[in-house]
Motif scaffolding. Structure first.
Motif, PDB file in Angstrom:
ATOM      1  N   SER A 173       0.845  -1.189   0.000  1.00 45.81           N
ATOM      2  CA  SER A 173       0.000   0.000   0.000  1.00 45.81           C
ATOM      3  C   SER A 173       0.887   1.247   0.000  1.00 45.81           C
ATOM      4  O   SER A 173       2.115   1.154   0.074  1.00 45.81           O
ATOM      5  CB  SER A 173      -0.928   0.005   1.213  1.00 45.81           C
ATOM      6  N   ASN A 218      -7.091   6.199  -8.509  1.00 46.45           N
ATOM      7  CA  ASN A 218      -7.259   4.986  -7.705  1.00 46.45           C
ATOM      8  C   ASN A 218      -8.586   5.030  -6.955  1.00 46.45           C
ATOM      9  O   ASN A 218      -8.840   5.954  -6.180  1.00 46.45           O
ATOM     10  CB  ASN A 218      -6.085   4.887  -6.712  1.00 46.45           C
ATOM     11  N   ASP A 219      -9.437   4.040  -7.194  1.00 47.36           N
ATOM     12  CA  ASP A 219     -10.757   4.054  -6.572  1.00 47.36           C
ATOM     13  C   ASP A 219     -10.874   3.105  -5.383  1.00 47.36           C
ATOM     14  O   ASP A 219     -11.960   2.693  -4.998  1.00 47.36           O
ATOM     15  CB  ASP A 219     -11.839   3.726  -7.606  1.00 47.36           C
ATOM     16  N   HIS A 220      -9.721   2.758  -4.776  1.00 52.24           N
ATOM     17  CA  HIS A 220      -9.741   1.861  -3.622  1.00 52.24           C
ATOM     18  C   HIS A 220      -9.173   2.535  -2.374  1.00 52.24           C
ATOM     19  O   HIS A 220      -8.726   1.867  -1.464  1.00 52.24           O
ATOM     20  CB  HIS A 220      -8.962   0.588  -3.925  1.00 52.24           C
ATOM     21  N   ASN A 264      -7.149  -4.531  -9.047  1.00 52.02           N
ATOM     22  CA  ASN A 264      -8.073  -4.431 -10.174  1.00 52.02           C
ATOM     23  C   ASN A 264      -7.629  -3.398 -11.203  1.00 52.02           C
ATOM     24  O   ASN A 264      -8.432  -2.638 -11.750  1.00 52.02           O
ATOM     25  CB  ASN A 264      -9.482  -4.082  -9.677  1.00 52.02           C
ATOM     26  N   SER A 308      -4.001   3.574  -0.164  1.00 51.65           N
ATOM     27  CA  SER A 308      -4.622   2.684  -1.133  1.00 51.65           C
ATOM     28  C   SER A 308      -3.661   1.592  -1.559  1.00 51.65           C
ATOM     29  O   SER A 308      -2.492   1.564  -1.167  1.00 51.65           O
ATOM     30  CB  SER A 308      -5.119   3.468  -2.346  1.00 51.65           C
TER      31      SER A 308
END
Length: 258
Positions: free
Chosen positions: A220, A251-253, A243, A239
């Motif tokens: 991370s 970054n959508d996490h 995926n 993050s």
């Protein structure tokens, strides 16, 4: 007021608190800027100055930093000169023209808007980034420059995504490191922690970085720091690359931490 970037039309919008809707504030190809793309921006905490990256459409790699008054954004302090781009065609995505001075990507303004921290690169290549302190009232008014691996970063690192503390005495950054063969840009990194650097406003210089959140070892990374109004806390994102996520860019996490 609250300022934000509207990705759909690459415009900086402004909404006054108490208002029902936002208005266009910095509009591409208008009296506020001659460029097709307006992107990363910063507003001084006294509300008087705005700084933002400009460039040709899809030419964010070769952007320059424009500054203006928030009272009247057509009153410009710095307007990057447009001309034959000094960057390679690979870097410029084939764009033949773009800013030729005041180059930069990420920008942060100090509280009174007199000083800006800028991540920028030198032509013809685009990486790695360096961290500049510049005055906001004249093009290329460089105060100091810190390259990747400068001793103030404590190793093979670079401070990106800068943000001044509300009192102007410190600069928070993502202390980014190269991750194997992965590239390292001003907005996309895959390894790093959060650090603060003391700011000497009068001299326009930075002191040695103090790491406050170490770079993780589990894959991370921490990025995009911002300060609380009393300078006592820093919020940031953590993050992981899952995926197909590409570092701190898109970054959508992410999860928010403080």
């Amino acid at each position: 007021a609250l300022y934000y970037w509207a990705a759909s039309n690459k415009t900086i919008k402004r909404v006054s608190f108490g208002s029902d809707s936002a208005v266009d504030f910095i509009v591409p190809k208008s009296d506020t800027t001659d460029y097709e793309c307006v992107a990363c921006h910063s507003v001084s905490r006294d509300g008087n100055v705005i700084a933002f990256a400009v460039g040709p459409d899809e030419g964010e790699n070769i952007a320059g930093i424009q500054t203006a008054s928030t009272t009247d954004p057509t009153m410009k302090y710095i307007v990057p000169t447009n001309g034959t781009t000094p960057f390679s065609s690979t870097v410029s995505h084939g764009k033949s023209e773009g800013p030729t001075n005041s180059l930069g990507h990420n920008v942060a303004l100090n509280p009174d808007g007199s000083l800006m921290a800028v991540n920028a690169t030198d032509p013809p290549d685009n990486w790695p980034s360096h961290l500049d302190l510049r005055a906001t009232n004249a093009p290329d008014s460089l105060k100091s420059r810190y390259d990747f691996g400068d001793p103030i970063f404590g190793g093979e690192k670079i401070g990106i995504q800068p943000e001044f503390s509300p009192d102007g005495t410190q600069l928070a950054v993502m202390l980014a490191e190269k991750n194997g063969e992965a590239g390292l840009s001003a907005w996309a990194a895959q390894k790093g922690g959060i650090a603060i650097l003391p700011v000497n406003v009068a001299a326009g210089t930075l002191g040695a970085a103090k790491v406050i959140v170490t770079a993780p070892t589990d894959g991370s990374y921490h990025f995009y720091p911002t300060w609380s109004p009393d300078s006592a806390y820093i919020a940031f994102v953590t993050s992981w690359d899952v995926n197909g996520a590409s570092g701190s860019l898109g970054n959508d996490h992410g999860v928010l931490r403080m």
